[in-house]
Design an enzyme around this catalytic site. Sequence first.
Site, short mmCIF file in Angstrom:
data_model
loop_
_atom_site.label_atom_id
_atom_site.label_comp_id
_atom_site.label_asym_id
_atom_site.label_seq_id
_atom_site.Cartn_x
_atom_site.Cartn_y
_atom_site.Cartn_z
N GLY A 84 0.81 -1.21 0.00
CA GLY A 84 0.00 0.00 0.00
C GLY A 84 0.85 1.26 0.00
N ALA A 85 1.96 1.24 -0.73
CA ALA A 85 2.92 2.34 -0.68
C ALA A 85 2.61 3.46 -1.66
CB ALA A 85 4.33 1.81 -0.95
N GLY A 132 -0.53 7.88 1.37
CA GLY A 132 -0.68 7.90 2.82
C GLY A 132 0.53 7.43 3.59
N ILE A 133 0.28 6.68 4.65
CA ILE A 133 1.32 6.19 5.53
C ILE A 133 2.32 5.31 4.79
CG2 ILE A 133 1.76 4.68 7.53
CD1 ILE A 133 -0.92 5.66 8.67
N GLY A 134 1.81 4.47 3.89
CA GLY A 134 2.70 3.58 3.14
C GLY A 134 3.66 4.34 2.27
N SER A 142 -4.35 -0.80 14.49
CA SER A 142 -5.05 0.47 14.66
C SER A 142 -5.36 0.66 16.14
CB SER A 142 -6.36 0.48 13.87
OG SER A 142 -7.21 1.54 14.27
N TYR A 177 -14.24 -3.80 11.02
CA TYR A 177 -12.95 -3.14 10.86
C TYR A 177 -12.07 -3.32 12.09
CZ TYR A 177 -9.41 0.48 10.69
OH TYR A 177 -8.20 1.14 10.73
#
Length: 318
Positions: free
Chosen positions: A24-25, A28-30, A151, A176
């Site tokens: 997921g790069a 966002g965070i990735g 999370s 979630y």
Amino acid sequence: MRNPPPWTLHAIPDQSGRVAVVTGANSGIGYVTARELARRGAHAVLACRDPERGRAALARLRNEVPHARLELRRVDLASLASIREFAAGWDHDRLDLLVNNAGVAMVPFGLTADGFESQFGINHLGTFALTGLLLPHLLAAPEPRVVTVSSEGQRFARFDLDNLNAERTYRTAFAYVQSKRANLHFAMELQRRADAAGLRLRSMAVAPGLTRTNVLTGGANGGRGRLYATATRLLLRAAFRPAPEGAKTSLYAATVPDLPGGSYIVPDGPLQLRGEPARRTRERAIGDTVTADRLWGMSERLTGVTYGLPAATAASLP
């Protein structure tokens, strides 16, 4: 006595020689995680579902860090076939760091390519399968490390092993936080099994805190209509931190040299919503070995991916 200064991205030590995969790069965070690892010299592999968005992220990253060693590879955590293809195509001599960052959040009910409820299937089962299939490459590294993004919401999960895959009911928020609790159980159980096998592998879990990313507005959430999109974007701007702040816990867990395996890194502020990276040890799920062991067995059955690591013995449990 003065408190130590806050940990910043400038504190990341040299990463030259490390090969790192960040799922997921593309945003966002990735994206920040891959960028900062590459900035410090790591060979960063951007593992993304959407090739077009991945190429855009790769171009942006090369512009921001011209000297970076980067590559883009496709993997879709909603498909076991895609995960197997990614792992089978791994052609580096080792893998030093795997950052399990990709995931979905608060999406309407849906199924993965293999028929799993999407939040459980992507966030946990996809992560479990990818890590297991890459394990031989991780074990070829001198000091392998796996960082799994959970999370702060996992603290509110009512973890029901008989309804993880929406076998009875589906409620978006509950599904979630259950999937994120599963991430924490997985990271801790991986460490226990690595220890029982006498391996050097270190497995960490992190919570990023409230972070401004597109996880609530992109993907399956993109079809929720204009009102949802507008309200969510306003909320993100008002209450959530920029992505570099949310990426701190991932980068801390990935790079602090003396961090012990089995660490859970969270923001040190109230409710773990914001603050600086800190190790949290007083979390019930960390020591819930019975649930973690049952989840591990269930995950192997559902994915068909087996690690070949021994279950932790009573003597090795914390």
